[in-house]
Scaffold this active site. Structure first.
Site, PDB file in Angstrom:
ATOM      1  N   LYS A  50       0.873  -1.171   0.000  1.00 27.69           N
ATOM      2  CA  LYS A  50       0.000   0.000   0.000  1.00 27.69           C
ATOM      3  C   LYS A  50       0.906   1.216   0.000  1.00 27.69           C
ATOM      4  CE  LYS A  50      -3.009   2.868   2.658  1.00 27.69           C
ATOM      5  NZ  LYS A  50      -3.641   3.147   3.946  1.00 27.69           N
TER       6      LYS A  50
ATOM      7  N   ASN B 134      -9.284   1.893   9.668  1.00 26.67           N
ATOM      8  CA  ASN B 134      -8.471   1.538  10.826  1.00 26.67           C
ATOM      9  C   ASN B 134      -8.988   2.265  12.072  1.00 26.67           C
ATOM     10  OD1 ASN B 134      -6.444   1.208  12.781  1.00 26.67           O
ATOM     11  ND2 ASN B 134      -4.789   1.331  11.346  1.00 26.67           N
ATOM     12  N   SER B 135      -8.856   3.607  12.083  1.00 23.44           N
ATOM     13  CA  SER B 135      -9.177   4.359  13.304  1.00 23.44           C
ATOM     14  C   SER B 135     -10.616   4.156  13.758  1.00 23.44           C
ATOM     15  CB  SER B 135      -8.944   5.851  13.072  1.00 23.44           C
ATOM     16  OG  SER B 135      -7.625   6.072  12.664  1.00 23.44           O
TER      17      SER B 135
END
Lengths: 253, 315
Positions: free
Chosen positions: A93, A203-204
Site C-alpha cells: 500500500k 483503521n481508526s
C-alpha cells in the site's frame, strides 16, 4: 468478492492494525470483522517491531504492508523494499504524504513511486485522491488497484466528495476501487459499497471506538449490506412521490 | 522460606519490599536501580482513572491502592490529582476522554486558573482527576532498594522479575518502546501532572520540582532500546510547546528511551514455570500496578492463593 492482482479475497473489508488498546483487542476486532486483508506499517518502528509483526502474521489474514508516514518518493520506495523482505509479499500500500496536517497524498510523488515500484515487480495499492487524472496516471504507472480517500486519514468524516467517488467508479468500471481513509461510521462504509466500490479500508474507526470488536462487527455488516444493495440494482431517485399501490380503480365507498 | 528476587526494577523491588514487610527473608539479585531498568525512565504517575480511558478495567481496580502503598513505604507521594486538557480544535478528544474514564470533574477557565495559575487563559475546559497522585520514580526505586539486601546467589524460592529480559522463558512477552525528555523550565510551575490530548502527539508533563519536568511518553510497537529518535523528541517538545510556549525556552537535561515489557492484553502476568515464579508485563503501568502485583505474589507464596493475574501454575 474483490479481486486484487488476480487474488480473490473473501471479504470486502480491509482493516488496519494501528492504534488498538492492545494486541489482544486487535485480534478480537479482526475475528469479529472477518476482514480478509490486514494493513501493517513498517515505517515508525525503525526496527525492533518483530514481536508485533509476528502477532499480525498470526491473525491468519493476507498482509498488505504500507509506507505510512513516508513523505518522499525515496523514503516510500525504500520502505516498500524493506516491507517486501520482512513480510515476504510483493503487495504494497503506497502512501506518499504531501501535507503534514491533513496527510493528503502527494499525488506527484505517488505516481513516480508507483512507476518505480511497479517496474520492480511490486503490486501497488496507491492511497490517492479521487482525481480522475491522477488515477489515470496511476493506472499508466502500472497500478491495477486504486484506493481514493473518503476524507483525511483518521478524520472519521466519511465520504467528502461522493460525486467525485461516483465519477471515478463510472470512469473505471473494471478497475478494483477501494475507499481508503476517512471512514468513521458503518454508514460511511455502506455508502461506498452502495456506489459499487469493491472494498473499504479503515483503521481508526475501529481502533479508536470504545469497543473495537463491536465496531468491527458493525463495519462488516454495513459493508455486506452496501455490497448486497449495489448488486440488487437500487431504484432510481425521483423528485415526486410515487405511490406503491395504484390509486386508479379504487372502490368508492 | 527464603526468597531470591531476580531483577531490581520497580516490580522486583516492590515484591521484595512486600515480602520483607510480611517477615519473609528476601534478597535481590541485580544491580542497584539505574538506566538498565525500564522503570528508571518512567513518568511515575499514579493515575488509574486516566489510564482507564484506554486500559482494561483491572488497571483501574488494582491501581486505586497504589498511592497508599507507596506512601506506606515512606516514598514521597504528591496527591494533587491530574489535569487533562486539549487544544480547542481537539475538543472532541476531551469529551471522549471524559466519557471513557471516570473520577473527574470538569473545570472551566477560572477553575483551571485557580488550580494551575501558569495555564490561565490557555484552555477553556479541562478534566480534573482529583484522586490521582504522582511520585519521582528514581527516588522511589532508591528508597526501596536501599532497604533490601543483595545476593549473587539464587537460593530458596525464585521470583523472576527481569522484565523484557525474561523473554527466554515468557515467549508471549513483547517490547513496547517509549521515549521521554527531561527539561528544566523555571518559568513554569505546575503542581500536578498535566496531560495534553492530541490525536497524533499525546503528551504528559510530570513536575519533578525545582522547575524540572518529565515529558512522556511515546508508544511504539518495538522492542528497540536504543536512544530516542529525533521524531519522538520533536513530537514531545512540540506538544509541550503547544501546552505552554514558555517550554520553548527550557533546557533539555535528558533524553531517554527503553522498551516496556507487555503481554498481548497489556495486563501483568504471574506465572509459575518449573519452580520459578515469573511476575512481568507491567506495560506502561509499572508504578501503578507493581504494588498490587507484589501483594498477589506475596499472597500466593504465603497462602497458596491463585491471584487474578496468575495464568499458569504448572508446579
Amino acid at each position: 468478492m474483490p479481486v486484487f492482482y488476480g487474488s480473490e479475497i473473501d471479504s470486502a473489508l480491509m482493516l488496519g492494525t494501528a492504534g488498538y488498546p492492545s494486541p489482544k483487542i486487535l485480534a478480537d476486532a479482526f475475528a469479529r470483522s472477518g476482514a480478509g486483508i490486514a494493513t501493517v506499517s513498517l515505517r515508525r518502528e525503525g526496527g525492533g517491531g518483530q514481536d508485533f509483526w509476528a502477532l499480525i502474521q498470526s491473525l491468519g489474514v493476507r498482509l498488505l504492508p504500507n509506507t505510512a508516514g513516508c513523505h518522499s518518493v525515496r523514503e516510500a520506495v525504500t520502505t516498500a523494499h524493506m516491507a517486501r523482505e520482512v513480510f515476504a509479499t510483493d503487495w504494497i500500500k503506497l502512501e506518499v504524504i504531501g501535507h503534514a496536517d491533513t496527510l493528503q497524498p502527494d499525488v506527484f510523488g505517488l505516481v513516480e513511486a508507483a512507476r518505480i515500484l511497479a517496474a520492480d515487480g511490486f503490486k501497488v495499492f496507491p492511497y490517492c485522491t479521487e482525481d480522475l487524472t491522477v488515477c489515470e496516471r496511476l493506472l499508466d504507472a502500472g497500478c491495477q488497484v486504486l484506493m481514493p480517500w473518503g476524507a483525511p486519514i483518521g478524520s472519521g468524516l466519511g465520504l467528502n466528495n461522493p460525486h467525485g467517488l461516483r465519477a471515478l467508479r463510472a470512469a473505471f468500471p473494471d478497475v478494483p476501487l477501494v475507499v481508503d481513509a476517512g471512514i468513521g461510521l458503518p454508514s460511511h462504509a455502506a455508502a461506498a459499497m452502495e456506489m459499487g466500490y469493491d472494498a473499504v479500508l479503515l483503521n481508526s474507526a475501529v481502533a479508536r471506538a470504545g469497543d473495537p470488536a463491536a465496531m468491527a462487527g458493525a463495519m462488516a455488516d454495513a459493508i455486506r449490506a452496501g455490497r448486497a444493495a449495489y448488486l440488487a440494482d437500487p431504484m432510481e431517485r425521483t423528485d415526486m412521490a410515487i405511490p406503491s399501490t395504484p390509486v386508479i380503480g379504487r372502490a368508492f365507498l | 522460606m527464603t526468597v531470591t528476587v531476580i531483577g531490581g526494577g520497580v516490580l522486583g523491588l516492590c515484591i521484595a519490599t512486600e515480602l520483607t514487610g510480611r517477615g519473609i527473608p528476601v534478597a535481590i539479585r541485580d544491580d542497584a536501580p539505574g538506566p538498565q531498568a525500564c522503570s528508571w525512565w518512567a513518568g511515575g504517575m499514579l493515575a488509574p482513572w486516566c489510564e482507564a480511558e484506554n486500559a482494561d478495567e483491572a488497571v483501574l481496580r488494582h491501581g486505586l491502592s497504589a498511592a497508599d502503598w507507596w506512601q506506606d513505604q515512606g516514598v514521597p507521594v504528591t496527591r494533587n490529582g491530574t489535569l487533562v486538557v486539549s487544544l480547542s480544535r481537539d475538543a472532541g478528544a476531551l469529551s471522549r476522554f471524559a466519557r471513557r474514564s471516570g473520577g473527574h470533574q470538569t473545570l472551566d477557565a477560572p477553575g483551571i486558573a485557580a488550580l494551575e495559575p501558569d495555564l490561565a487563559g490557555r484552555f477553556s475546559r479541562a478534566l480534573f482527576f482529583t484522586d490521582e497522585a504522582h511520585l519521582a520514580p528514581r527516588e522511589a526505586l532508591a528508597i526501596l532498594s536501599g532497604r533490601l539486601g543483595r545476593t549473587d546467589a539464587t537460593t530458596g524460592t525464585v521470583i523472576d522479575c527481569r522484565g523484557l529480559s525474561a523473554r527466554d522463558a515468557l515467549r508471549d512477552l513483547r517490547g513496547v518502546r517509549g521515549e521521554m525528555v527531561v527539561i528544566r523550565c523555571p518559568e513554569i510551575t505546575l503542581s500536578r501532572p498535566v496531560r495534553l490530548l492530541h490525536p497524533r502527539m499525546p503528551l504528559y508533563v510530570v513536575p519533578r520540582g525545582d522547575g524540572v519536568f518529565m515529558l512522556g511518553a511515546t508508544m511504539l510497537e518495538s522492542d528497540r532500546r536504543g536512544p530516542a529518535t529525533a521524531r519522538a523528541v520533536l513530537e514531545l517538545l512540540s506538544a509541550a510547546f503547544a501546552l505552554h510556549p514558555a517550554f520553548a525556552e527550557a533546557e533539555v537535561l535528558e533524553l531517554g528511551a527503553d522498551a516496556r515489557p507487555a503481554f498481548p492484553d497489556n495486563l501483568p502476568r504471574i506465572r509459575r514455570v518449573g519452580g520459578v515464579i515469573h511476575a512481568n508485563g507491567l506495560y506502561r503501568h509499572g508504578f501503578l500496578l507493581a504494588p498490587a502485583v507484589a501483594r498477589m505474589v506475596a499472597d500466593h507464596l504465603q497462602h497458596q492463593t491463585r491471584p487474578e493475574f496468575m495464568d499458569a501454575d504448572n508446579d
